[in-house]
Design an enzyme around this catalytic site. Structure first.
Site, PDB file in Angstrom:
ATOM      1  N   ARG A 244       0.845  -1.189   0.000  1.00 18.32           N
ATOM      2  CA  ARG A 244       0.000   0.000   0.000  1.00 18.32           C
ATOM      3  C   ARG A 244       0.880   1.238   0.000  1.00 18.32           C
ATOM      4  O   ARG A 244       1.924   1.279   0.643  1.00 18.32           O
ATOM      5  CB  ARG A 244      -0.898   0.030   1.249  1.00 18.32           C
ATOM      6  CG  ARG A 244      -2.141  -0.854   1.137  1.00 18.32           C
ATOM      7  CD  ARG A 244      -3.154  -0.242   0.186  1.00 18.32           C
ATOM      8  NE  ARG A 244      -4.357  -1.047   0.048  1.00 18.32           N
ATOM      9  CZ  ARG A 244      -4.524  -2.002  -0.870  1.00 18.32           C
ATOM     10  NH1 ARG A 244      -3.535  -2.286  -1.715  1.00 18.32           N
ATOM     11  NH2 ARG A 244      -5.658  -2.646  -0.954  1.00 18.32           N
ATOM     12  N   GLU A 273      -1.249   8.319  -5.114  1.00 19.56           N
ATOM     13  CA  GLU A 273      -1.894   7.774  -6.315  1.00 19.56           C
ATOM     14  C   GLU A 273      -3.167   8.578  -6.592  1.00 19.56           C
ATOM     15  O   GLU A 273      -3.864   8.972  -5.657  1.00 19.56           O
ATOM     16  CB  GLU A 273      -2.261   6.302  -6.095  1.00 19.56           C
ATOM     17  CG  GLU A 273      -1.068   5.375  -6.014  1.00 19.56           C
ATOM     18  CD  GLU A 273      -1.467   3.903  -5.920  1.00 19.56           C
ATOM     19  OE1 GLU A 273      -2.526   3.537  -6.460  1.00 19.56           O
ATOM     20  OE2 GLU A 273      -0.714   3.132  -5.300  1.00 19.56           O
ATOM     21  N   HIS A 291       0.540   0.227  -9.851  1.00 21.30           N
ATOM     22  CA  HIS A 291      -0.378  -0.541  -8.993  1.00 21.30           C
ATOM     23  C   HIS A 291      -1.006  -1.710  -9.761  1.00 21.30           C
ATOM     24  O   HIS A 291      -2.219  -1.848  -9.852  1.00 21.30           O
ATOM     25  CB  HIS A 291      -1.476   0.374  -8.435  1.00 21.30           C
ATOM     26  CG  HIS A 291      -2.069  -0.146  -7.150  1.00 21.30           C
ATOM     27  ND1 HIS A 291      -2.620   0.682  -6.198  1.00 21.30           N
ATOM     28  CD2 HIS A 291      -2.204  -1.413  -6.670  1.00 21.30           C
ATOM     29  CE1 HIS A 291      -3.071  -0.045  -5.181  1.00 21.30           C
ATOM     30  NE2 HIS A 291      -2.830  -1.317  -5.445  1.00 21.30           N
TER      31      HIS A 291
END
Length: 316
Positions: A244, A273, A291
């Site tokens: 994460r 992000e 990702h």
């Protein structure tokens, strides 16, 4: 009953749901329009990945919802406890993408160990004019076999990554505050199985021993890797974060690269992000992906099928 797969779902998942009598909507609805869309279409099940958030106001204002499903592991984009307190089912697919993430981590590790992330940029630009120079620049690679992989977080994905490491001939050391040991079963093409028992080490010991370090922890309030943790690592360590954004202090990471403490690093997730910091995007010591840890055809099929099975079990 209608299922809105707002961030997409595999065809296998759609087929399973439609075969059970559900109508599957695959329209991607903007976050600010999601509440109206759910209410206008009487949506019963909302399926999301990481792009869509499901917060209290959406839960309160969409009375038709009975299930919120997350395709993947982490559910930090969903107010899970609140949804459940309101009687909604919240489901996810914690096992479906484990091996996909593990393979991406090792794709980065192998690339970083042999400077592939740099040479693939430089060869098209300089390969004809500076072949010998590039060869000299990238001639000091390292092998993974015989090295130590440190794993922070030893749940399904951490264990899947450890299995790949063992297959590559690496030693594995791991830290997880919620377990003392784990049994890993490696299955081979001819049906043979080999078991390895991994006893947990302290976080400090993992940081001190690791030649390669990978994180597989949930999002949390504080950094898991910050300046203090970098100071405990071996000089020249290679790091991967496919967990994460926000578990690694990106400023501290850049500083550790500049000091030589970290030789190279891989990031599949970012603090900001979908707009990562430019100093990360332009850093030649970083191998970057947007990702995509769970983004394999096989994982998406498993995710879709597992979500469908859970939805059918709850509503049928």
């Amino acid at each position: 009953m209608k299922v809105l797969a707002n961030d997409g779902v595999s065809q296998s998942g759609i087929h399973a749901l439609e075969s059970a009598g559900f109508e599957v909507l695959t329209t991607t609805v903007a976050q600010e329009q999601l509440e109206n869309y759910i209410n206008d279409n009487d949506v019963t099940v909302l399926l999301v990945r990481s792009a869509t958030t499901v917060r209290k106001n959406l839960i309160d204002n969409c009375p038709s919802l009975k299930i919120i499903g997350r395709g993947g592991v982490g559910m930090d984009n969903i107010d899970v406890d609140y949804a459940r307190s309101k009687g909604l089912h919240v489901i996810n697919t914690p096992a479906a993408s484990s091996h996909s993430v593990a393979e991406l981590v090792f794709g980065h590790f192998y690339g970083l160990a042999r400077f592939l992330h740099n040479s693939n940029r430089d060869m098209p630009l300089e390969g004809d004019a500076n072949f010998k120079g590039l060869k000299k620049s990238y001639a000091k690679g390292t092998e993974l076999k015989g090295k130590t992989l440190g794993v922070l977080g030893f749940g399904r994905i951490g264990q899947a990554t450890a299995k790949v490491a063992i297959g590559a001939g690496m030693k594995v050391v791991a830290f997880d505050p919620f377990m003392q040991k784990a049994n890993l079963e490696l299955e081979f093409f001819d049906g043979q199985k080999v078991n390895f028992e991994i006893e947990m080490s302290s976080k400090e010991d993992v940081l001190k021993q690791a030649d390669f370090l990978t994180l597989h922890v949930p999002a949390q309030k504080d950094y898991v890797i910050d300046e203090a943790e970098f100071s405990q690592m071996k000089d020249g360590v290679i790091i991967a974060n496919a967990a994460r954004g926000g578990v690694v202090n990106e400023i501290a990471l850049v500083n550790a690269i500049e000091s030589g403490k970290v030789s190279r690093a891989a990031l599949d997730v970012f603090e900001k992000e979908p707009k990562p910091e430019i100093q990360l995007l332009m850093n030649p010591a970083l191998s970057l992906t947007p990702h995509t840890g769970a983004a394999t055809n096989e994982a998406q099929d498993r995710i879709g099928t597992e979500l469908a099975e859970q939805i059918i079990s709850i509503l049928k």
